[in-house]
Scaffold this motif. Structure first.
Motif, mmCIF file in Angstrom:
data_model
loop_
_atom_site.group_PDB
_atom_site.id
_atom_site.type_symbol
_atom_site.label_atom_id
_atom_site.label_comp_id
_atom_site.label_asym_id
_atom_site.label_seq_id
_atom_site.Cartn_x
_atom_site.Cartn_y
_atom_site.Cartn_z
ATOM 1 N N GLU A 235 0.741 -1.290 -0.087
ATOM 2 C CA GLU A 235 -0.038 -0.019 0.024
ATOM 3 C C GLU A 235 0.925 1.080 0.180
ATOM 4 N N LEU A 236 0.948 2.111 -1.194
ATOM 5 C CA LEU A 236 1.895 2.914 -1.350
ATOM 6 C C LEU A 236 1.350 4.434 -0.809
ATOM 7 N N PHE A 237 0.064 4.654 -0.810
ATOM 8 C CA PHE A 237 -0.374 5.793 -0.406
ATOM 9 C C PHE A 237 -1.882 5.673 -0.111
ATOM 10 N N THR A 238 -2.534 6.258 0.931
ATOM 11 C CA THR A 238 -3.919 6.516 1.266
ATOM 12 C C THR A 238 -4.086 7.555 1.812
ATOM 13 N N VAL A 239 -5.078 8.132 1.696
ATOM 14 C CA VAL A 239 -5.614 9.618 2.360
ATOM 15 C C VAL A 239 -7.211 9.787 2.338
ATOM 16 N N THR A 240 -7.549 10.337 3.140
ATOM 17 C CA THR A 240 -9.257 10.711 3.053
ATOM 18 C C THR A 240 -9.735 12.056 2.367
ATOM 19 N N ALA A 241 -10.511 11.829 1.368
ATOM 20 C CA ALA A 241 -10.801 13.164 0.563
ATOM 21 C C ALA A 241 -12.113 13.330 0.225
ATOM 22 N N PRO A 242 -12.729 14.412 0.028
ATOM 23 C CA PRO A 242 -14.326 14.012 -0.472
ATOM 24 C C PRO A 242 -14.505 13.372 -1.851
ATOM 25 N N GLU A 243 -15.441 12.513 -1.701
ATOM 26 C CA GLU A 243 -15.734 11.523 -3.052
ATOM 27 C C GLU A 243 -16.675 12.428 -4.070
ATOM 28 N N TYR A 244 -16.439 12.033 -5.258
ATOM 29 C CA TYR A 244 -17.039 12.839 -6.186
ATOM 30 C C TYR A 244 -18.566 12.730 -6.221
ATOM 31 N N THR A 245 -19.071 11.619 -6.126
ATOM 32 C CA THR A 245 -20.414 11.491 -6.291
ATOM 33 C C THR A 245 -21.330 11.891 -5.078
ATOM 34 N N ASP A 246 -20.535 11.993 -3.775
ATOM 35 C CA ASP A 246 -21.002 12.499 -2.513
ATOM 36 C C ASP A 246 -20.882 14.188 -2.724
ATOM 37 N N GLU A 247 -20.017 14.771 -3.469
ATOM 38 C CA GLU A 247 -19.856 16.022 -3.632
ATOM 39 C C GLU A 247 -21.058 16.370 -4.771
ATOM 40 N N TYR A 248 -21.338 15.693 -5.602
ATOM 41 C CA TYR A 248 -22.199 15.884 -6.893
ATOM 42 C C TYR A 248 -23.614 15.959 -6.112
ATOM 43 N N ALA A 249 -23.838 15.109 -5.254
ATOM 44 C CA ALA A 249 -25.152 15.013 -4.487
ATOM 45 C C ALA A 249 -25.442 16.206 -3.811
ATOM 46 N N GLY A 250 -24.503 16.978 -3.279
ATOM 47 C CA GLY A 250 -24.835 18.215 -2.722
ATOM 48 C C GLY A 250 -25.015 19.134 -3.666
ATOM 49 N N VAL A 251 -24.421 19.144 -5.073
ATOM 50 C CA VAL A 251 -24.947 20.326 -6.057
ATOM 51 C C VAL A 251 -26.328 19.981 -6.293
ATOM 52 N N LEU A 252 -26.519 18.597 -6.413
ATOM 53 C CA LEU A 252 -28.211 18.372 -6.778
ATOM 54 C C LEU A 252 -29.196 19.018 -5.737
ATOM 55 N N GLU A 253 -28.504 18.800 -4.561
ATOM 56 C CA GLU A 253 -29.378 19.269 -3.389
ATOM 57 C C GLU A 253 -29.506 20.732 -3.350
ATOM 58 N N ARG A 254 -28.529 21.689 -3.606
ATOM 59 C CA ARG A 254 -28.394 22.940 -3.775
ATOM 60 C C ARG A 254 -29.404 23.619 -5.003
ATOM 61 N N ALA A 255 -29.369 22.774 -5.927
ATOM 62 C CA ALA A 255 -30.114 23.045 -7.149
ATOM 63 C C ALA A 255 -31.597 22.853 -6.944
ATOM 64 N N ARG A 256 -31.968 21.894 -6.073
ATOM 65 C CA ARG A 256 -33.222 21.431 -5.829
ATOM 66 C C ARG A 256 -33.822 22.612 -4.602
ATOM 67 N N GLU A 257 -32.886 23.086 -3.937
ATOM 68 C CA GLU A 257 -33.279 24.189 -2.886
ATOM 69 C C GLU A 257 -33.421 25.487 -3.657
ATOM 70 N N ARG A 258 -32.697 25.786 -4.596
ATOM 71 C CA ARG A 258 -32.923 27.075 -5.385
ATOM 72 C C ARG A 258 -34.241 26.888 -6.202
ATOM 73 N N GLU A 259 -34.695 25.742 -6.838
ATOM 74 C CA GLU A 259 -35.598 25.744 -7.701
ATOM 75 C C GLU A 259 -37.014 25.708 -6.692
ATOM 76 N N THR A 260 -36.961 25.307 -5.456
ATOM 77 C CA THR A 260 -37.962 25.338 -4.710
ATOM 78 C C THR A 260 -38.142 26.803 -4.212
ATOM 79 N N ARG A 261 -37.025 27.483 -4.094
ATOM 80 C CA ARG A 261 -37.227 29.016 -3.683
ATOM 81 C C ARG A 261 -37.691 29.987 -4.903
ATOM 82 N N ALA A 262 -37.509 29.452 -6.010
ATOM 83 C CA ALA A 262 -37.882 30.381 -7.051
ATOM 84 C C ALA A 262 -39.288 30.241 -7.296
#
Ligand code: SF4
Length: 262
Positions: A235-262
């Motif tokens: 095992e040469l390297f391991t580190v914890t960092a935000p995972e892409y699909t988790d981050e993208y779920a946040g984008v979808l959530e923010r988009a839904r919130e904005r639509e709800t407010r509009a």
């Protein structure tokens, strides 16, 4: 089982390591997708009873990214040869690593393009022979693990077909890692790379792995750098960092919130 691999090819061992690792971590067969590109190694998904995609040359990670983005709950695994992954697919490799998308990628690394009779790949060492380098390869090879790490992969490891138990452990950890995980597995091609470079048969090539691999702990404790030709495994390297699909779920959530407010 009928298969296309030559006698002594390392790819069956790597496939066996992957299957044992999947079994060890208990992945659900019906929630697991295995994606490959083109080449001897990329035939492996055809021999495994999962949902599989045998895609175009170099594009396994692009297809796998689509699968993972469409359904992040799936376990997505990529199998690729070194030519496929590091040459035509090199751009997909660095960007999948940069995004830290949860795809476990196993490189079947035999330092050549076996399926098309032994052209040199980005992993062919300098000075070795290939059908496209009959006077010796003048290119310098990548250190694929360093490349993946530098591009942003958050789990990076190296095994060989000789060190099969270790390789099972490394792939199992890659499967459980929440991010882009890359395992480089050195796998002998006795038919083209071995024969053309007078390395002997499969047994001699695996013995070379045994004699030249250095466990990462030993390499890091040594005050001296590794001599040329020797390489680290483990095992040469391991580190914890935000995972892409988790981050993208946040984008979808923010988009839904904005639509709800509009
Ligand atoms: Fe394996 Fe090389 Fe034969 Fe391809 S050509 S199946 S990589 S031994």
């Amino acid at each position: 089982m009928p298969h296309i691999w030559c006698a002594g090819c390392g790819h069956g061992i790597v496939m066996g390591c992957l299957i044992r690792a999947i079994d060890r971590v208990g992945l659900d067969k019906n929630r697991t997708v295995i994606v490959s590109g083109i080449g001897c190694s990329s035939r492996a998904p055809g021999y495994m009873d999962f949902d599989t995609l045998h895609t175009t040359h170099g594009r396994a990670l692009a297809f796998a990214t689509g699968v993972k983005m469409a359904n992040p709950s799936l376990n997505v695994i990529v199998i690729a040869g070194d030519g496929d992954l590091a040459a035509i697919g090199g751009n997909h490799l660095i960007h999948a690593a940069r995004r830290n998308i949860r795809i476990a990628t196993v490189c079947f690394d035999n330092s050549t393009y076996g399926m098309t009779s032994g052209q040199y790949s980005p992993m062919t060492p300098t000075g070795k022979f290939a059908s496209t380098a009959p006077y010796g390869n003048i290119d310098r090879p990548f250190d694929l693990c360093e490349l993946a790490k530098g591009a942003g992969a958050t789990y990076v490891a190296r095994g060989t077909t000789y060190h099969a138990s270790l390789t099972v452990n490394l792939i199992a950890k890659a499967l459980e890692h929440n991010g882009f995980a890359f395992v480089d597995v050195l796998s002998q091609c006795p038919t083209y790379y071995g024969r053309r470079n007078k390395l002997g048969g499969a047994v001699e090539m695996m013995k070379w792995y045994k004699d030249n691999a250095v466990p990462v702990q030993a390499a890091r404790q040594s005050p001296e750098p590794l001599p040329p030709g020797r390489f680290m495994i483990g095992e040469l390297f391991t580190v914890t960092a935000p995972e892409y699909t988790d981050e993208y779920a946040g984008v979808l959530e923010r988009a839904r919130e904005r639509e709800t407010r509009a």
